[in-house]
Design a protein around this motif. Sequence first.
Motif, PDB file in Angstrom:
ATOM      1  N   HIS A  12      48.383  25.600  34.795  1.00  0.00           N
ATOM      2  CA  HIS A  12      48.162  24.561  33.803  1.00  0.00           C
ATOM      3  C   HIS A  12      49.497  24.182  33.153  1.00  0.00           C
ATOM      4  O   HIS A  12      50.278  25.061  32.782  1.00  0.00           O
ATOM      5  N   ALA A  13      49.718  22.900  32.997  1.00  0.00           N
ATOM      6  CA  ALA A  13      50.993  22.407  32.461  1.00  0.00           C
ATOM      7  C   ALA A  13      51.274  22.945  31.063  1.00  0.00           C
ATOM      8  O   ALA A  13      52.389  23.395  30.785  1.00  0.00           O
ATOM      9  N   HIS A  14      50.293  22.936  30.190  1.00  0.00           N
ATOM     10  CA  HIS A  14      50.551  23.356  28.807  1.00  0.00           C
ATOM     11  C   HIS A  14      50.885  24.844  28.715  1.00  0.00           C
ATOM     12  O   HIS A  14      51.667  25.253  27.871  1.00  0.00           O
ATOM     13  N   GLU A  15      50.320  25.659  29.589  1.00  0.00           N
ATOM     14  CA  GLU A  15      50.647  27.086  29.585  1.00  0.00           C
ATOM     15  C   GLU A  15      52.057  27.316  30.114  1.00  0.00           C
ATOM     16  O   GLU A  15      52.825  28.107  29.561  1.00  0.00           O
ATOM     17  N   ILE A  34      62.533  35.286  47.538  1.00  0.00           N
ATOM     18  CA  ILE A  34      61.729  34.070  47.451  1.00  0.00           C
ATOM     19  C   ILE A  34      62.646  32.924  47.056  1.00  0.00           C
ATOM     20  O   ILE A  34      63.395  33.036  46.086  1.00  0.00           O
ATOM     21  N   THR A  35      62.592  31.847  47.814  1.00  0.00           N
ATOM     22  CA  THR A  35      63.363  30.648  47.482  1.00  0.00           C
ATOM     23  C   THR A  35      62.451  29.687  46.737  1.00  0.00           C
ATOM     24  O   THR A  35      61.412  29.263  47.266  1.00  0.00           O
ATOM     25  N   TYR A  36      62.817  29.370  45.505  1.00  0.00           N
ATOM     26  CA  TYR A  36      62.079  28.385  44.722  1.00  0.00           C
ATOM     27  C   TYR A  36      62.527  27.005  45.182  1.00  0.00           C
ATOM     28  O   TYR A  36      63.710  26.691  45.173  1.00  0.00           O
ATOM     29  N   LEU A  37      61.578  26.168  45.612  1.00  0.00           N
ATOM     30  CA  LEU A  37      61.904  24.853  46.165  1.00  0.00           C
ATOM     31  C   LEU A  37      61.766  23.719  45.162  1.00  0.00           C
ATOM     32  O   LEU A  37      62.431  22.692  45.288  1.00  0.00           O
ATOM     33  N   GLY A  38      60.893  23.878  44.178  1.00  0.00           N
ATOM     34  CA  GLY A  38      60.697  22.818  43.198  1.00  0.00           C
ATOM     35  C   GLY A  38      59.295  22.835  42.646  1.00  0.00           C
ATOM     36  O   GLY A  38      58.470  23.676  43.005  1.00  0.00           O
ATOM     37  N   MET A  39      59.040  21.855  41.762  1.00  0.00           N
ATOM     38  CA  MET A  39      57.714  21.761  41.156  1.00  0.00           C
ATOM     39  C   MET A  39      57.268  20.314  41.136  1.00  0.00           C
ATOM     40  O   MET A  39      58.073  19.387  41.262  1.00  0.00           O
ATOM     41  N   GLU A  40      55.958  20.152  40.965  1.00  0.00           N
ATOM     42  CA  GLU A  40      55.370  18.818  40.919  1.00  0.00           C
ATOM     43  C   GLU A  40      54.256  18.822  39.875  1.00  0.00           C
ATOM     44  O   GLU A  40      53.413  19.719  39.863  1.00  0.00           O
ATOM     45  N   LEU A  41      54.269  17.836  39.001  1.00  0.00           N
ATOM     46  CA  LEU A  41      53.237  17.684  37.984  1.00  0.00           C
ATOM     47  C   LEU A  41      52.219  16.671  38.477  1.00  0.00           C
ATOM     48  O   LEU A  41      52.583  15.545  38.834  1.00  0.00           O
ATOM     49  N   GLN A  42      50.955  17.085  38.528  1.00  0.00           N
ATOM     50  CA  GLN A  42      49.854  16.183  38.887  1.00  0.00           C
ATOM     51  C   GLN A  42      48.796  16.308  37.795  1.00  0.00           C
ATOM     52  O   GLN A  42      48.075  17.306  37.743  1.00  0.00           O
ATOM     53  N   GLY A  43      48.728  15.314  36.937  1.00  0.00           N
ATOM     54  CA  GLY A  43      47.808  15.388  35.803  1.00  0.00           C
ATOM     55  C   GLY A  43      48.201  16.526  34.894  1.00  0.00           C
ATOM     56  O   GLY A  43      49.328  16.583  34.412  1.00  0.00           O
ATOM     57  N   GLN A  44      47.291  17.470  34.674  1.00  0.00           N
ATOM     58  CA  GLN A  44      47.570  18.637  33.834  1.00  0.00           C
ATOM     59  C   GLN A  44      47.874  19.892  34.649  1.00  0.00           C
ATOM     60  O   GLN A  44      47.920  20.989  34.105  1.00  0.00           O
ATOM     61  N   THR A  45      48.080  19.725  35.959  1.00  0.00           N
ATOM     62  CA  THR A  45      48.369  20.852  36.837  1.00  0.00           C
ATOM     63  C   THR A  45      49.801  20.762  37.344  1.00  0.00           C
ATOM     64  O   THR A  45      50.260  19.687  37.719  1.00  0.00           O
ATOM     65  N   LYS A 102      50.991  42.746  56.928  1.00  0.00           N
ATOM     66  CA  LYS A 102      50.637  43.168  55.573  1.00  0.00           C
ATOM     67  C   LYS A 102      51.500  42.400  54.572  1.00  0.00           C
ATOM     68  O   LYS A 102      52.725  42.364  54.696  1.00  0.00           O
ATOM     69  N   ILE A 103      50.836  41.790  53.587  1.00  0.00           N
ATOM     70  CA  ILE A 103      51.525  41.065  52.514  1.00  0.00           C
ATOM     71  C   ILE A 103      51.104  41.683  51.186  1.00  0.00           C
ATOM     72  O   ILE A 103      49.913  41.866  50.923  1.00  0.00           O
ATOM     73  N   THR A 104      52.097  42.023  50.376  1.00  0.00           N
ATOM     74  CA  THR A 104      51.840  42.487  49.018  1.00  0.00           C
ATOM     75  C   THR A 104      52.474  41.463  48.086  1.00  0.00           C
ATOM     76  O   THR A 104      53.660  41.139  48.220  1.00  0.00           O
ATOM     77  N   PHE A 105      51.673  40.951  47.158  1.00  0.00           N
ATOM     78  CA  PHE A 105      52.122  39.862  46.288  1.00  0.00           C
ATOM     79  C   PHE A 105      51.866  40.216  44.832  1.00  0.00           C
ATOM     80  O   PHE A 105      50.801  40.724  44.482  1.00  0.00           O
ATOM     81  N   MET A 106      52.859  39.929  43.991  1.00  0.00           N
ATOM     82  CA  MET A 106      52.709  40.129  42.553  1.00  0.00           C
ATOM     83  C   MET A 106      53.082  38.847  41.830  1.00  0.00           C
ATOM     84  O   MET A 106      54.133  38.267  42.094  1.00  0.00           O
ATOM     85  N   ASN A 107      52.205  38.415  40.943  1.00  0.00           N
ATOM     86  CA  ASN A 107      52.462  37.282  40.068  1.00  0.00           C
ATOM     87  C   ASN A 107      52.153  37.744  38.655  1.00  0.00           C
ATOM     88  O   ASN A 107      50.990  37.871  38.277  1.00  0.00           O
ATOM     89  N   ALA A 108      53.189  38.015  37.878  1.00  0.00           N
ATOM     90  CA  ALA A 108      53.016  38.510  36.512  1.00  0.00           C
ATOM     91  C   ALA A 108      53.059  37.390  35.474  1.00  0.00           C
ATOM     92  O   ALA A 108      53.062  37.669  34.279  1.00  0.00           O
ATOM     93  N   MET A 109      53.066  36.127  35.925  1.00  0.00           N
ATOM     94  CA  MET A 109      53.123  35.016  34.969  1.00  0.00           C
ATOM     95  C   MET A 109      51.940  35.082  34.013  1.00  0.00           C
ATOM     96  O   MET A 109      50.797  35.218  34.434  1.00  0.00           O
ATOM     97  N   PHE A 110      52.244  34.997  32.741  1.00  0.00           N
ATOM     98  CA  PHE A 110      51.270  34.918  31.646  1.00  0.00           C
ATOM     99  C   PHE A 110      50.489  36.202  31.384  1.00  0.00           C
ATOM    100  O   PHE A 110      49.697  36.240  30.458  1.00  0.00           O
ATOM    101  N   LEU A 111      50.652  37.242  32.178  1.00  0.00           N
ATOM    102  CA  LEU A 111      49.852  38.447  31.987  1.00  0.00           C
ATOM    103  C   LEU A 111      50.089  39.088  30.625  1.00  0.00           C
ATOM    104  O   LEU A 111      49.155  39.614  30.015  1.00  0.00           O
ATOM    105  N   ASP A 112      51.325  39.051  30.133  1.00  0.00           N
ATOM    106  CA  ASP A 112      51.628  39.631  28.818  1.00  0.00           C
ATOM    107  C   ASP A 112      51.324  38.672  27.680  1.00  0.00           C
ATOM    108  O   ASP A 112      51.057  39.104  26.560  1.00  0.00           O
ATOM    109  N   GLU A 113      51.346  37.380  27.953  1.00  0.00           N
ATOM    110  CA  GLU A 113      51.214  36.382  26.897  1.00  0.00           C
ATOM    111  C   GLU A 113      49.770  35.947  26.640  1.00  0.00           C
ATOM    112  O   GLU A 113      49.421  35.581  25.518  1.00  0.00           O
ATOM    113  N   LEU A 114      48.924  35.961  27.667  1.00  0.00           N
ATOM    114  CA  LEU A 114      47.568  35.420  27.537  1.00  0.00           C
ATOM    115  C   LEU A 114      46.518  36.472  27.885  1.00  0.00           C
ATOM    116  O   LEU A 114      46.310  36.786  29.061  1.00  0.00           O
TER     117      LEU A 114
END
Length: 157
Positions: A38-41, A88-99, A114-126
Amino acid sequence: MLWLTFSSAAVAHNVFTTFTTIEWNSGDKSIEMVMQTHAHELEALLSLNIGKRLTFLDDGDYARLEEAVKPAVDKMVALEVDGQLVDITYLGMELQGQTVFLYMETKWVTAPKKITFMNAMFLDELPGQNNSVMATVGGIRRAGEIVADSGPVTMEF
Protein backbone atom coordinates in the motif's frame (compact mmCIF):
# COMPACT_ATOMS: atom_id res chain seq x y z
CA MET A 1 -28.14 -4.04 18.32
CA LEU A 2 -25.52 -6.48 19.62
CA TRP A 3 -24.99 -7.76 16.06
CA LEU A 4 -24.27 -4.20 14.85
CA THR A 5 -21.66 -3.74 17.57
CA PHE A 6 -19.76 -6.90 16.57
CA SER A 7 -20.04 -6.27 12.84
CA SER A 8 -18.78 -2.69 13.26
CA ALA A 9 -15.81 -3.92 15.27
CA ALA A 10 -14.96 -6.44 12.57
CA VAL A 11 -15.04 -3.77 9.86
CA ALA A 12 -12.86 -1.40 11.90
CA HIS A 13 -10.02 -3.93 12.23
CA ASN A 14 -6.97 -2.85 10.21
CA VAL A 15 -5.26 -5.39 8.00
CA PHE A 16 -1.72 -4.70 6.83
CA THR A 17 -0.28 -6.80 4.02
CA THR A 18 2.33 -7.06 1.32
CA PHE A 19 2.24 -9.69 -1.40
CA THR A 20 5.39 -10.84 -3.19
CA THR A 21 5.50 -13.05 -6.25
CA ILE A 22 8.74 -14.86 -7.04
CA GLU A 23 9.25 -16.57 -10.37
CA TRP A 24 12.20 -18.33 -11.91
CA ASN A 25 12.49 -17.14 -15.53
CA SER A 26 14.16 -19.96 -17.47
CA GLY A 27 14.63 -17.78 -20.56
CA ASP A 28 16.41 -14.96 -18.73
CA LYS A 29 18.08 -17.31 -16.22
CA SER A 30 16.88 -15.09 -13.39
CA ILE A 31 14.60 -15.03 -10.38
CA GLU A 32 12.14 -12.16 -10.66
CA MET A 33 10.35 -10.69 -7.65
CA VAL A 34 7.45 -8.26 -7.55
CA MET A 35 6.26 -6.94 -4.19
CA GLN A 36 2.92 -5.18 -3.86
CA THR A 37 2.31 -2.84 -0.95
CA HIS A 38 0.00 0.00 0.00
CA ALA A 39 1.34 3.42 -0.97
CA HIS A 40 0.51 5.15 2.32
CA GLU A 41 2.28 2.46 4.37
CA LEU A 42 5.39 2.55 2.18
CA GLU A 43 5.62 6.34 2.17
CA ALA A 44 5.31 6.39 5.98
CA LEU A 45 8.07 3.78 6.39
CA LEU A 46 10.40 5.52 3.95
CA SER A 47 9.70 8.92 5.54
CA LEU A 48 10.69 7.50 8.92
CA ASN A 49 13.84 5.95 7.45
CA ILE A 50 15.09 9.21 5.94
CA GLY A 51 13.71 11.60 8.57
CA LYS A 52 11.59 13.69 6.20
CA ARG A 53 7.87 13.44 5.41
CA LEU A 54 7.33 12.39 1.79
CA THR A 55 4.14 11.48 -0.05
CA PHE A 56 3.15 9.87 -3.33
CA LEU A 57 0.55 12.65 -3.63
CA ASP A 58 3.34 15.14 -4.41
CA ASP A 59 4.98 14.42 -7.79
CA GLY A 60 8.09 16.18 -6.50
CA ASP A 61 8.56 13.51 -3.81
CA TYR A 62 8.44 10.52 -6.18
CA ALA A 63 12.16 10.47 -7.04
CA ARG A 64 13.16 10.75 -3.37
CA LEU A 65 10.75 7.96 -2.40
CA GLU A 66 12.14 5.72 -5.13
CA GLU A 67 15.69 6.48 -4.01
CA ALA A 68 14.76 5.52 -0.43
CA VAL A 69 13.32 2.12 -1.46
CA LYS A 70 16.66 0.47 -2.32
CA PRO A 71 18.15 0.79 1.19
CA ALA A 72 14.86 -0.48 2.67
CA VAL A 73 14.89 -3.50 0.35
CA ASP A 74 18.56 -4.16 1.12
CA LYS A 75 17.82 -4.10 4.85
CA MET A 76 14.48 -5.92 5.01
CA VAL A 77 14.33 -8.39 2.11
CA ALA A 78 16.50 -11.50 1.78
CA LEU A 79 16.56 -14.40 -0.67
CA GLU A 80 18.35 -17.71 -0.30
CA VAL A 81 18.36 -20.11 -3.25
CA ASP A 82 19.46 -23.73 -2.83
CA GLY A 83 21.25 -22.83 0.39
CA GLN A 84 23.06 -19.79 -1.03
CA LEU A 85 22.23 -16.24 0.08
CA VAL A 86 21.97 -14.20 -3.13
CA ASP A 87 22.22 -10.49 -3.89
CA ILE A 88 18.93 -8.88 -4.85
CA THR A 89 19.00 -6.17 -7.50
CA TYR A 90 16.33 -3.53 -6.96
CA LEU A 91 15.07 -2.50 -10.42
CA GLY A 92 12.51 0.18 -9.59
CA MET A 93 8.98 0.87 -8.47
CA GLU A 94 5.66 1.73 -10.03
CA LEU A 95 2.65 3.45 -8.46
CA GLN A 96 -0.76 2.24 -9.66
CA GLY A 97 -3.58 3.89 -7.76
CA GLN A 98 -2.92 3.21 -4.08
CA THR A 99 -0.64 0.22 -4.75
CA VAL A 100 3.12 0.36 -5.20
CA PHE A 101 4.89 -2.42 -7.09
CA LEU A 102 8.58 -2.98 -6.24
CA TYR A 103 10.57 -4.86 -8.89
CA MET A 104 13.63 -6.94 -7.98
CA GLU A 105 15.67 -9.75 -9.51
CA THR A 106 18.73 -11.92 -9.18
CA LYS A 107 20.54 -14.04 -11.74
CA TRP A 108 20.07 -17.80 -11.31
CA VAL A 109 20.93 -20.26 -14.12
CA THR A 110 19.17 -23.48 -13.06
CA ALA A 111 15.68 -24.13 -11.72
CA PRO A 112 15.81 -23.66 -7.93
CA LYS A 113 15.03 -26.66 -5.78
CA LYS A 114 14.60 -24.63 -2.59
CA ILE A 115 13.85 -20.92 -2.05
CA THR A 116 13.92 -19.25 1.35
CA PHE A 117 12.50 -15.73 1.39
CA MET A 118 12.29 -13.10 4.11
CA ASN A 119 10.37 -9.85 3.89
CA ALA A 120 10.56 -7.92 7.16
CA MET A 121 8.89 -4.77 5.79
CA PHE A 122 6.47 -3.27 8.31
CA LEU A 123 6.72 -6.21 10.74
CA ASP A 124 8.06 -3.97 13.53
CA GLU A 125 5.95 -0.94 12.67
CA LEU A 126 2.47 -2.41 12.07
CA PRO A 127 0.96 -4.90 14.52
CA GLY A 128 -0.78 -7.65 12.60
CA GLN A 129 1.34 -7.19 9.46
CA ASN A 130 1.22 -10.17 7.09
CA ASN A 131 3.79 -10.47 4.28
CA SER A 132 2.56 -13.15 1.90
CA VAL A 133 4.76 -14.76 -0.73
CA MET A 134 4.09 -17.06 -3.66
CA ALA A 135 6.90 -18.61 -5.71
CA THR A 136 6.65 -20.40 -9.06
CA VAL A 137 9.38 -22.63 -10.47
CA GLY A 138 8.72 -24.70 -13.57
CA GLY A 139 4.97 -24.34 -13.16
CA ILE A 140 5.01 -25.51 -9.53
CA ARG A 141 3.67 -22.97 -7.02
CA ARG A 142 4.39 -22.72 -3.33
CA ALA A 143 3.22 -20.06 -0.88
CA GLY A 144 3.66 -18.89 2.68
CA GLU A 145 3.18 -16.04 5.09
CA ILE A 146 5.61 -14.02 7.17
CA VAL A 147 4.33 -12.42 10.36
CA ALA A 148 6.05 -10.95 13.40
CA ASP A 149 8.42 -13.52 14.92
CA SER A 150 7.75 -16.16 12.24
CA GLY A 151 10.99 -15.82 10.32
CA PRO A 152 11.46 -16.59 6.62
CA VAL A 153 9.36 -18.85 4.41
CA THR A 154 11.04 -21.89 2.83
CA MET A 155 9.53 -23.40 -0.32
CA GLU A 156 10.75 -26.58 -2.00
CA PHE A 157 10.20 -27.51 -5.64
